[in-house]
Motif scaffolding. Structure first.
Motif, short mmCIF file in Angstrom:
data_model
loop_
_atom_site.label_atom_id
_atom_site.label_comp_id
_atom_site.label_asym_id
_atom_site.label_seq_id
_atom_site.Cartn_x
_atom_site.Cartn_y
_atom_site.Cartn_z
N ALA A 8 0.83 -1.21 0.00
CA ALA A 8 0.00 0.00 0.00
C ALA A 8 0.87 1.26 0.00
CB ALA A 8 -0.92 -0.02 1.21
N GLY A 9 2.19 1.09 -0.01
CA GLY A 9 3.09 2.25 -0.07
C GLY A 9 3.26 2.90 1.30
N VAL A 10 3.01 4.22 1.35
CA VAL A 10 3.22 4.98 2.58
C VAL A 10 2.48 4.38 3.78
CG1 VAL A 10 2.59 7.19 3.65
CG2 VAL A 10 3.90 7.17 1.53
N ALA A 11 1.24 3.94 3.55
CA ALA A 11 0.44 3.38 4.67
C ALA A 11 1.15 2.14 5.24
CB ALA A 11 -0.95 3.02 4.19
N TRP A 12 1.76 1.34 4.39
CA TRP A 12 2.48 0.14 4.84
C TRP A 12 3.77 0.56 5.57
CZ3 TRP A 12 7.21 -2.33 3.65
CH2 TRP A 12 7.30 -3.65 4.07
N LEU A 13 4.48 1.52 5.00
CA LEU A 13 5.73 1.97 5.62
C LEU A 13 5.49 2.63 6.98
CD1 LEU A 13 7.59 3.47 2.51
CD2 LEU A 13 8.19 1.37 3.74
N GLU A 14 4.35 3.32 7.11
CA GLU A 14 4.04 3.98 8.39
C GLU A 14 3.98 2.97 9.52
OE1 GLU A 14 0.48 6.11 7.42
OE2 GLU A 14 1.52 8.05 7.37
N LYS A 15 3.37 1.83 9.23
CA LYS A 15 3.23 0.79 10.26
C LYS A 15 4.59 0.26 10.66
CE LYS A 15 -1.10 -1.12 8.74
NZ LYS A 15 -1.24 -2.03 7.64
N ARG A 16 5.50 0.15 9.68
CA ARG A 16 6.85 -0.36 9.99
C ARG A 16 7.65 0.68 10.78
NH1 ARG A 16 7.32 -5.50 8.13
NH2 ARG A 16 9.48 -5.28 7.47
N ALA A 17 7.39 1.96 10.45
CA ALA A 17 8.22 3.02 11.02
C ALA A 17 7.91 3.31 12.49
CB ALA A 17 8.09 4.30 10.20
N VAL A 18 6.70 2.92 12.96
CA VAL A 18 6.39 3.23 14.36
C VAL A 18 7.02 2.21 15.32
CG1 VAL A 18 4.26 4.51 13.98
CG2 VAL A 18 4.15 2.02 14.23
N LYS A 19 7.52 1.11 14.79
CA LYS A 19 8.06 0.06 15.68
C LYS A 19 9.32 0.52 16.41
CE LYS A 19 6.43 -3.88 13.10
NZ LYS A 19 6.70 -5.22 12.69
N TYR A 20 9.44 0.08 17.64
CA TYR A 20 10.63 0.39 18.42
C TYR A 20 11.68 -0.69 18.22
CZ TYR A 20 8.29 4.05 21.05
OH TYR A 20 7.65 5.20 21.40
N VAL A 21 12.92 -0.28 18.06
CA VAL A 21 14.04 -1.22 17.98
C VAL A 21 14.53 -1.43 19.42
CG1 VAL A 21 16.33 -1.60 17.02
CG2 VAL A 21 14.66 -0.27 15.72
N PHE A 22 14.72 -2.66 19.84
CA PHE A 22 15.09 -3.01 21.21
C PHE A 22 14.05 -2.41 22.18
CE2 PHE A 22 19.49 -2.21 19.24
CZ PHE A 22 19.55 -3.48 18.70
N PRO A 23 12.81 -2.87 22.10
CA PRO A 23 11.68 -2.18 22.74
C PRO A 23 11.86 -1.87 24.23
CG PRO A 23 11.10 -4.45 22.09
CD PRO A 23 12.40 -4.12 21.44
N GLU A 24 12.40 -2.84 24.99
CA GLU A 24 12.44 -2.60 26.45
C GLU A 24 13.41 -1.49 26.83
OE1 GLU A 24 13.11 -5.53 25.05
OE2 GLU A 24 11.84 -7.12 25.86
N LEU A 25 14.38 -1.21 25.94
CA LEU A 25 15.31 -0.12 26.26
C LEU A 25 14.58 1.22 26.26
CD1 LEU A 25 18.53 -1.23 24.44
CD2 LEU A 25 18.42 -0.33 26.76
N TRP A 26 13.46 1.28 25.55
CA TRP A 26 12.67 2.52 25.51
C TRP A 26 11.64 2.53 26.64
CZ3 TRP A 26 14.67 6.07 22.38
CH2 TRP A 26 15.52 5.62 21.38
N THR A 27 10.96 1.39 26.83
CA THR A 27 9.90 1.39 27.85
C THR A 27 10.48 1.44 29.26
OG1 THR A 27 9.81 -1.03 27.67
CG2 THR A 27 8.19 0.21 26.41
N ALA A 28 11.69 0.88 29.44
CA ALA A 28 12.30 0.87 30.79
C ALA A 28 12.54 2.29 31.29
CB ALA A 28 13.61 0.08 30.77
N ARG A 29 12.68 3.24 30.37
CA ARG A 29 13.02 4.61 30.76
C ARG A 29 11.97 5.25 31.66
NH1 ARG A 29 17.49 6.39 27.57
NH2 ARG A 29 18.01 4.44 26.61
N SER A 30 10.71 4.84 31.50
CA SER A 30 9.68 5.44 32.37
C SER A 30 9.80 4.95 33.79
CB SER A 30 8.27 5.10 31.84
OG SER A 30 8.31 4.54 30.57
N ARG A 31 10.64 3.93 34.01
CA ARG A 31 10.70 3.33 35.35
C ARG A 31 12.02 3.62 36.05
NH1 ARG A 31 9.21 -2.63 34.65
NH2 ARG A 31 9.49 -2.38 36.90
N VAL A 32 12.85 4.46 35.44
CA VAL A 32 14.15 4.72 36.05
C VAL A 32 14.09 6.03 36.85
CG1 VAL A 32 16.61 5.17 35.58
CG2 VAL A 32 15.33 3.53 34.18
#
Ligand code: HEM
Length: 282
Positions: free
Chosen positions: A258-282
């Motif tokens: 679908a082009g941009v709509a497909w890429l948007e879904k890929r682009a919101v993903k976090y790489v190494f997710p817990e490294l980002w979510t853990a920040r709210s708990r430090v």
């Protein structure tokens, strides 16, 4: 007796570079520049296609270097050699910056400019890049269906299949944290490596612990190097998304998505997710 007659004739002193080689130059033998600079075969007559092709090739080369660095880092972690892994990760951060800078020549492509050669690309799409897929696999974004497009290319397919079943860089990181005494759950350590890595609350807790105390300063530095990597990969995806939106709006992709709509879904993903979510708990 001099074997450098051309240098003498040119009146060049001994401090000048050697001009006389029996075969190809040692530079050529090492760099293969003649091969590299004759791999550009545009598919249209549009003068703007050359930079699109070369930018894509340049990015493929950076993907190759980055895969090499992450494989080096993964191997070093498996052998508990953190400094070797850190050096490779830090190199990859600089390389990702260079990779991302190479968007510049394409970042303001207009639909009219892109249309001038788009049809010539046929069904060709970066989605079919095997080296990009290896990068994604190393980040834990595994998927066996991504091997399907490469069935007709045995070497590429074999390399991708091997990468699918090998631990990702993040799997190696988590194994290393476990050996350093952190409570990475067994289910994570023994996960099916050919599947996409799914975030874990316990792993988030491990990172929160590492970042909160000062017992594991070296592990916090590892976490930061991985966060740099994650941020820059996210930036690559988003720069790609914006360049695509500018060049073709909401049209479907040459690769059939679908082009941009497909890429948007890929682009919101976090790489190494817990490294980002853990920040709210430090
Ligand atoms: C401005 C020019 C570009 C446009 C308009 C564009 C467009 C697209 C689109 C629409 C897709 C989705 C798949 C499809 O249906 O084709 C895609 C995927 C992809 N493109 Fe591009 N692209 C551009 C430049 C590049 C360049 C220079 C590279 C470098 C190698 C690249 C690499 C990729 C990759 C790796 C994917 C797959 C992403 C994923 O799997 O998440 N693209 N591109």
């Amino acid at each position: 007796m001099s074997h450098r007659p051309e240098s003498r004739e040119a009146g060049v002193g001994s401090e000048s570079p050697n001009l006389d080689f029996a075969g190809t130059t040692p530079y050529e033998d090492y760099v293969r520049a003649d091969v590299l600079t004759h791999l550009q075969h545009p598919l249209s007559d549009d003068p703007g296609e050359m930079v699109f092709l070369v930018t894509t090739q340049v990015m493929e080369l950076w993907f190759t270097v980055i895969v090499h660095e992450w494989e080096t880092a993964g191997q070093a972690l498996r052998e508990d050699q953190l400094p070797v892994a850190m050096d490779a990760l830090k190199r990859s951060v600089r390389e990702l910056e260079a990779l991302n800078a190479s968007w510049r020549p394409l970042s303001q492509l207009t639909p009219t400019e892109f249309n001038a050669y788009r049809a010539a690309l046929g069904e060709g799409s970066g989605f079919q890049s095997a080296m990009y897929r290896r990068m994604e696999f190393l980040l834990g974004e595994k998927s066996s269906s991504m091997l399907v497009p490469h069935r007709g290319a045995p070497r590429v397919h074999a390399e991708l299949e091997k990468a699918l079943h090998q631990p990702s860089l993040y799997d190696e990181v988590l194994g290393f944290l476990a050996r350093r005494g952190h409570a990475v759950p067994r289910a994570v350590l023994e996960r099916d490596l050919s599947q996409r890595y799914e975030p874990s609350a316990e792993v988030e807790e491990v990172w929160a612990e590492i970042y909160s105390g000062d017992r594991d300063a070296d592990l916090a530095r590892l976490g930061e190097a991985l966060t740099d990597v994650g941020e820059l990969v996210w930036r690559w995806r988003n720069d790609h998304l914006v360049a695509t939106r500018r060049a073709m709006g909401a049209k479907t992709g040459t690769g059939g998505s679908a082009g941009v709509a497909w890429l948007e879904k890929r682009a919101v993903k976090y790489v190494f997710p817990e490294l980002w979510t853990a920040r709210s708990r430090v």
